[in-house]
Enzyme design. Structure first.
Site, PDB file in Angstrom:
ATOM      1  N   TYR A 135       0.376  15.765  -6.705  1.00 11.10           N
ATOM      2  CA  TYR A 135       1.053  15.608  -7.999  1.00 11.10           C
ATOM      3  C   TYR A 135       0.087  15.372  -9.145  1.00 11.10           C
ATOM      4  CZ  TYR A 135       5.618  15.578  -5.754  1.00 11.10           C
ATOM      5  OH  TYR A 135       6.750  15.919  -5.047  1.00 11.10           O
ATOM      6  N   LYS A 182       0.358  12.806   7.193  1.00  7.83           N
ATOM      7  CA  LYS A 182       0.164  14.075   7.903  1.00  7.83           C
ATOM      8  C   LYS A 182      -1.314  14.153   8.307  1.00  7.83           C
ATOM      9  CE  LYS A 182       2.048  17.809   9.445  1.00  7.83           C
ATOM     10  NZ  LYS A 182       2.994  17.758  10.557  1.00  7.83           N
ATOM     11  N   ASP A 215       6.517  13.999   9.486  1.00 14.76           N
ATOM     12  CA  ASP A 215       7.673  14.826   9.876  1.00 14.76           C
ATOM     13  C   ASP A 215       8.527  14.088  10.900  1.00 14.76           C
ATOM     14  OD1 ASP A 215       5.146  15.312  10.968  1.00 14.76           O
ATOM     15  OD2 ASP A 215       5.655  17.250  11.809  1.00 14.76           O
ATOM     16  N   ASP A 239       7.978  11.316  -2.273  1.00 19.58           N
ATOM     17  CA  ASP A 239       9.004  11.901  -3.133  1.00 19.58           C
ATOM     18  C   ASP A 239      10.122  12.483  -2.257  1.00 19.58           C
ATOM     19  OD1 ASP A 239      10.214  12.689  -5.434  1.00 19.58           O
ATOM     20  OD2 ASP A 239       8.870  14.366  -5.864  1.00 19.58           O
TER      21      ASP A 239
END
Ligand code: NAP
Length: 486
Positions: A135, A182, A215, A239
């Site tokens: 971002y 991740k 995930d 987010d």
């Protein structure tokens, strides 16, 4: 003092009504706070769509910046951002201008809001890093057909968000913090967050620390959300996860948020400007009302915050709700707000506002090179080039071009997969290549003179657009390998 008081003894707050449904939801929150008897000097300022239309590309005018610098506390409605084109998000600009690095997004089951999860007692917080990661919006078209977004994550950024999560857990009496990353794929960026979490967690032995792949975190949130109390994560992951968590307790209409920095705080709902509902007096103001109660606790008005939360829960228990809860029997935004005001002072029977200690962030040392390694050395460079040629042609011509220099071509990759020397795989290639050069004598260090000479040689045949030095920091490679590279 992290907030300011005017000469009449009122606490100063900058109010940004925002775009779309923003003015309706912020007006609801303001009316309720005023009715609860909290004396606030509201400074109403603009940001977002109207400001873009006036030709200010940041969407945040100087008067708004000046007001926030003074008041240090903001209640804001959502701001509209053009999707996929146009100016950058005024939201992200505000968060970055004031370095509000911790985005705190709690969700808690509410009475009278039926969801598939009702009765499970969901009560958790997503702590999202708010200024770094993808971002930061550092994007380039590297060739006419290949786009790049830089994912920048700093040790300092990771450390302060992880500390914020553990401090929040302590302030709220939570037993555990999960860190969702991740790191299995992005070993350096997401891995930095994981490693920092593991380090910092040692300072909080009273709180269980768990790492979880993001995930699987999404999967676990849907299957068994009550196992989570605090989830700390990077900007984009946070987010997405926080929209998911809002869905667990009745939707974006009930999901509040705070953007906290060192001595500055911007309170806003998780939701956006929902333009299709703008001006229709139908949307749910609860998310901004709950954001406002987070703000009240921050400015030491915890009693009023509790009263407002209890009145909101009492109103929902009474079966008064907006159309996002259920169309049938729903009331307007203003009628819902009036009901909460009428219910101030009443206690719901099945739910209670909790006293919370206001969260105070721990400022980290200000020096910019936050990490000081004992040793570092440049051992090569990745040069990114554009070419319609084949991997074989590119590889052999580059080997020829750097003959006689201290660098040799180690490999060429296409979108992260090694294609030269050939692995025998069937990689579909585009015209964007990462060419990895390393020193022929691995005991040396690469200097700029050699690199510039090699860049000139590569540039004599190919358009290059990007260079990354390959470093060894404290004896370990500070870069990742391509898929298939040994
Ligand atoms: P959105 O505005 O959050 O709306 C998505 C959907 O969520 C709505 O269509 C509605 O669902 C539901 N919803 C949101 N707020 C609600 C409320 N208060 N009460 C009831 N339902 C509510 O997301 P978006 O449509 O993706 O984004 C619209 C604009 O907002 C974009 O320009 C985006 O950039 C901006 N945005 C700003 C912020 C911010 O300022 N912090 C955050 C996110 C997005 P149903 O359609 O099912 O009724």
């Amino acid at each position: 003092m992290h907030y300011r008081i005017d000469e009449q003894g009122r606490k100063r707050v900058t109010l940004i009504p925002g775009d779309g449904i923003g003015p309706e939801v912020t007006e609801a929150a303001r009316r309720i706070i005023d009715a609860a008897g909290v004396r606030i000097a509201w400074e109403i300022r603009e940001a977002g769509a109207e400001v873009f239309k006036k030709g200010l590309p940041t969407g945040v005018p100087p008067e708004t910046i000046a007001s926030i610098r003074e008041t240090r506390v903001v209640l804001k409605g959502p701001l509209e951002t053009p999707v996929g084109y146009g100016e950058k998000s005024a939201n992200v600009t505000l968060r970055k201008l004031f370095e509000t690095y911790a985005n705190i997004r709690p969700v808690r089951e509410l009475p009278g809001v039926q969801t598939p999860y009702s009765g499970r007692g969901i009560d958790l917080v997503v702590v999202r890093e708010n200024v770094e990661d993808l971002y930061a919006g550092i994007e380039h078209m590297q060739t006419p057909g290949v786009a790049q977004c830089l994912k920048l994550m700093s040790k300092k950024g990771c450390e302060r968000i992880v500390r914020a999560a553990f401090e929040l857990a302590r302030a709220e009496g939570c037993k555990s913090v999960h860190c969702a990353t991740k790191a299995n794929i992005m070993k350096l960026t997401e891995g930095l967050l994981k490693r920092t979490f593991e380090e910092v967690s040692k300072e909080y032995p009273d709180i269980q620390a768990h790492h979880i792949i993001v995930d699987n975190c999404a999967h676990q949130l849907v299957r068994n959300p009550q196992q989570f109390e605090v989830i700390v994560t990077s900007n984009m992951n946070g987010d997405i996860l926080s929209d998911l968590t809002s869905g667990l307790i009745g939707g974006l209409g009930f999901a509040p948020g705070a953007n906290l920095g060192d001595g500055i705080a911007i309170f806003e709902a998780v939701h956006g400007s929902a333009p299709k509902y703008a001006g229709k007096n139908v949307i749910n103001p609860s998310a901004v009302i709950l954001s406002a109660t987070m703000m009240l606790r921050y400015i030491d008005e915890g009693e009023a915050a509790n009263a407002i939360e209890n009145a909101l829960a009492y109103t929902l228990e009474q079966g008064i709700y907006t159309r996002d809860v259920r169309q049938e029997g729903s009331v307007s935004t203003t009628a819902f707000t009036d009901a909460i005001i009428a219910n101030l002072g009443k206690l719901p029977s099945t739910w209670r506002a909790r006293d919370r200690r206001p969260l105070r962030l721990t400022p980290l040392p200000p020096h910019r090179d936050y990490v000081r390694p004992a040793s570092r050395r440049t051992i090569g460079a990745d040069i990114f080039i554009e070419s319609p040629a084949s991997p074989e042609e590119i590889g052999t011509s580059l080997e020829h071009l750097v003959e006689g220099t201290p660098l040799r071509l180690k490999m060429v990759s296409n979108r992260g997969t090694m294609v030269y020397p050939s692995t025998g795989a069937l990689t579909d290639c585009v015209d964007h290549w990462r060419c990895r050069f390393v020193l022929r004598d691995p005991s040396l260090s690469l200097n700029d003179e050699v690199l510039i000479d090699v860049l000139g040689r590569v540039g004599s045949k190919y358009r290059w657009m990007h260079v990354e030095k390959l470093e060894e920091i404290d004896g370990a490679p500070a870069f990742t390998k391509a898929q298939g590279e040994d």
